[in-house]
Design a protein around this motif. Structure first.
Motif, mmCIF file in Angstrom:
data_model
loop_
_atom_site.group_PDB
_atom_site.id
_atom_site.type_symbol
_atom_site.label_atom_id
_atom_site.label_comp_id
_atom_site.label_asym_id
_atom_site.label_seq_id
_atom_site.Cartn_x
_atom_site.Cartn_y
_atom_site.Cartn_z
ATOM 1 N N HIS A 87 1.257 -1.244 -0.375
ATOM 2 C CA HIS A 87 0.032 0.039 0.144
ATOM 3 C C HIS A 87 0.610 1.325 -0.150
ATOM 4 N N GLY A 88 1.952 0.996 -0.291
ATOM 5 C CA GLY A 88 3.459 2.316 -0.364
ATOM 6 C C GLY A 88 3.567 3.313 1.092
ATOM 7 N N MET A 89 3.158 2.158 2.057
ATOM 8 C CA MET A 89 3.448 2.164 3.452
ATOM 9 C C MET A 89 4.457 1.821 4.379
ATOM 10 N N SER A 90 4.851 2.468 4.983
ATOM 11 C CA SER A 90 6.100 2.131 6.210
ATOM 12 C C SER A 90 5.197 1.668 7.555
ATOM 13 N N TYR A 91 5.525 1.142 8.142
ATOM 14 C CA TYR A 91 5.187 0.777 9.746
ATOM 15 C C TYR A 91 5.502 2.520 10.216
ATOM 16 N N HIS A 92 6.477 3.331 10.592
ATOM 17 C CA HIS A 92 6.736 4.423 10.955
ATOM 18 C C HIS A 92 5.946 5.011 10.583
ATOM 19 N N ALA A 93 5.341 5.579 8.500
ATOM 20 C CA ALA A 93 4.584 6.368 8.654
ATOM 21 C C ALA A 93 3.228 6.030 8.528
ATOM 22 N N LEU A 94 2.706 5.032 8.742
ATOM 23 C CA LEU A 94 1.507 4.304 9.191
ATOM 24 C C LEU A 94 0.930 4.957 10.782
ATOM 25 N N THR A 95 1.827 4.960 12.089
ATOM 26 C CA THR A 95 2.452 5.343 12.968
ATOM 27 C C THR A 95 1.959 6.991 12.874
ATOM 28 N N GLU A 96 3.259 7.295 11.979
ATOM 29 C CA GLU A 96 2.673 9.166 12.444
ATOM 30 C C GLU A 96 1.627 9.499 11.656
ATOM 31 N N LEU A 113 -2.490 10.046 25.264
ATOM 32 C CA LEU A 113 -3.451 8.729 24.367
ATOM 33 C C LEU A 113 -2.755 9.114 22.702
ATOM 34 N N THR A 114 -1.820 9.683 22.418
ATOM 35 C CA THR A 114 -1.569 9.615 20.840
ATOM 36 C C THR A 114 0.095 9.104 20.925
ATOM 37 N N GLY A 115 1.016 8.212 22.835
ATOM 38 C CA GLY A 115 1.775 8.147 22.913
ATOM 39 C C GLY A 115 3.154 8.522 23.060
ATOM 40 N N PHE A 116 2.643 10.002 23.460
ATOM 41 C CA PHE A 116 3.925 10.416 23.324
ATOM 42 C C PHE A 116 4.182 11.092 25.052
ATOM 43 N N SER A 117 5.464 10.495 25.600
ATOM 44 C CA SER A 117 5.447 10.798 27.146
ATOM 45 C C SER A 117 5.898 12.002 27.807
ATOM 46 N N GLU A 118 6.233 12.755 26.851
ATOM 47 C CA GLU A 118 6.824 14.014 27.905
ATOM 48 C C GLU A 118 5.487 15.063 26.425
ATOM 49 N N GLN A 119 4.315 15.831 26.980
ATOM 50 C CA GLN A 119 3.306 17.123 26.335
ATOM 51 C C GLN A 119 4.390 17.764 25.671
ATOM 52 N N SER A 120 5.764 17.807 25.951
ATOM 53 C CA SER A 120 6.856 18.762 24.660
ATOM 54 C C SER A 120 7.042 18.365 23.507
ATOM 55 N N ALA A 121 7.383 16.355 23.634
ATOM 56 C CA ALA A 121 7.731 15.877 22.681
ATOM 57 C C ALA A 121 6.389 15.672 21.491
ATOM 58 N N PHE A 122 4.712 16.078 22.076
ATOM 59 C CA PHE A 122 3.717 16.262 21.060
ATOM 60 C C PHE A 122 3.935 17.390 20.327
ATOM 61 N N THR A 123 3.900 18.000 20.879
ATOM 62 C CA THR A 123 4.165 19.403 20.696
ATOM 63 C C THR A 123 5.107 19.917 19.413
ATOM 64 N N ARG A 124 6.272 19.140 19.930
ATOM 65 C CA ARG A 124 7.213 19.764 18.791
ATOM 66 C C ARG A 124 6.662 18.609 17.542
ATOM 67 N N ALA A 125 6.094 17.910 17.666
ATOM 68 C CA ALA A 125 5.480 16.465 16.386
ATOM 69 C C ALA A 125 4.490 17.406 15.833
ATOM 70 N N PHE A 126 3.115 17.398 17.372
ATOM 71 C CA PHE A 126 2.382 18.653 15.735
ATOM 72 C C PHE A 126 2.613 19.069 15.289
ATOM 73 N N ASP A 169 -3.736 12.013 13.221
ATOM 74 C CA ASP A 169 -5.625 11.878 12.733
ATOM 75 C C ASP A 169 -5.768 11.928 14.543
ATOM 76 N N LEU A 170 -5.415 11.094 15.218
ATOM 77 C CA LEU A 170 -6.138 10.759 16.447
ATOM 78 C C LEU A 170 -5.360 12.424 17.398
ATOM 79 N N ALA A 171 -4.467 12.898 16.762
ATOM 80 C CA ALA A 171 -4.412 14.369 17.572
ATOM 81 C C ALA A 171 -5.712 15.417 17.118
#
Length: 104
Positions: A40-49, A73-86, A54-56
């Motif tokens: 499907h042209g997808m990697s596990y990492h890409a699907l996870t991201e 809930l989106t699998g980040f241990s720190e809010q700061s890591a979530f904020t950077r990814a978002f 989408d969940l966020a």
């Protein structure tokens, strides 16, 4: 792909995001699951991201969860890591995204 995203979303909040466990839960070996994603042209990492993003987005549209809860809930241990990814995904912070979406 929908079943895979559902399984990943569930695993994110449980902290069990290993590909082999997701694959086994879907009835595949890790290699077969990887092959299916590749077809499907997808990697596990890409699907996870994609699943995390989408969940966020969905959780931020509701006011009932704090940003720290959404990070967890989106699998980040720190809010700061979530904020950077978002910010990388959407070009804005989760707080700004939520504020913009909740305006009348």
């Amino acid at each position: 792909m929908s079943r895979s995203k559902d399984a990943i979303a569930q695993a994110l909040s449980e902290g069990t995001l290993k590909m082999a466990e997701i694959a086994r839960g879907l009835g595949f070996s890790a290699r077969s699951f990887e092959r299916r994603l590749s077809e499907h042209g997808m990697s596990y990492h890409a699907l996870t991201e994609e699943t995390r993003r989408d969940l966020a987005e969905g959780l931020l549209r509701e006011e009932r969860h704090s940003l720290a809860e959404i990070a967890f809930l989106t699998g980040f241990s720190e809010q700061s890591a979530f904020t950077r990814a978002f910010k990388r995904w959407m070009g804005t912070t989760p707080a700004s995204y939520r504020k913009d979406r909740l305006l009348p």
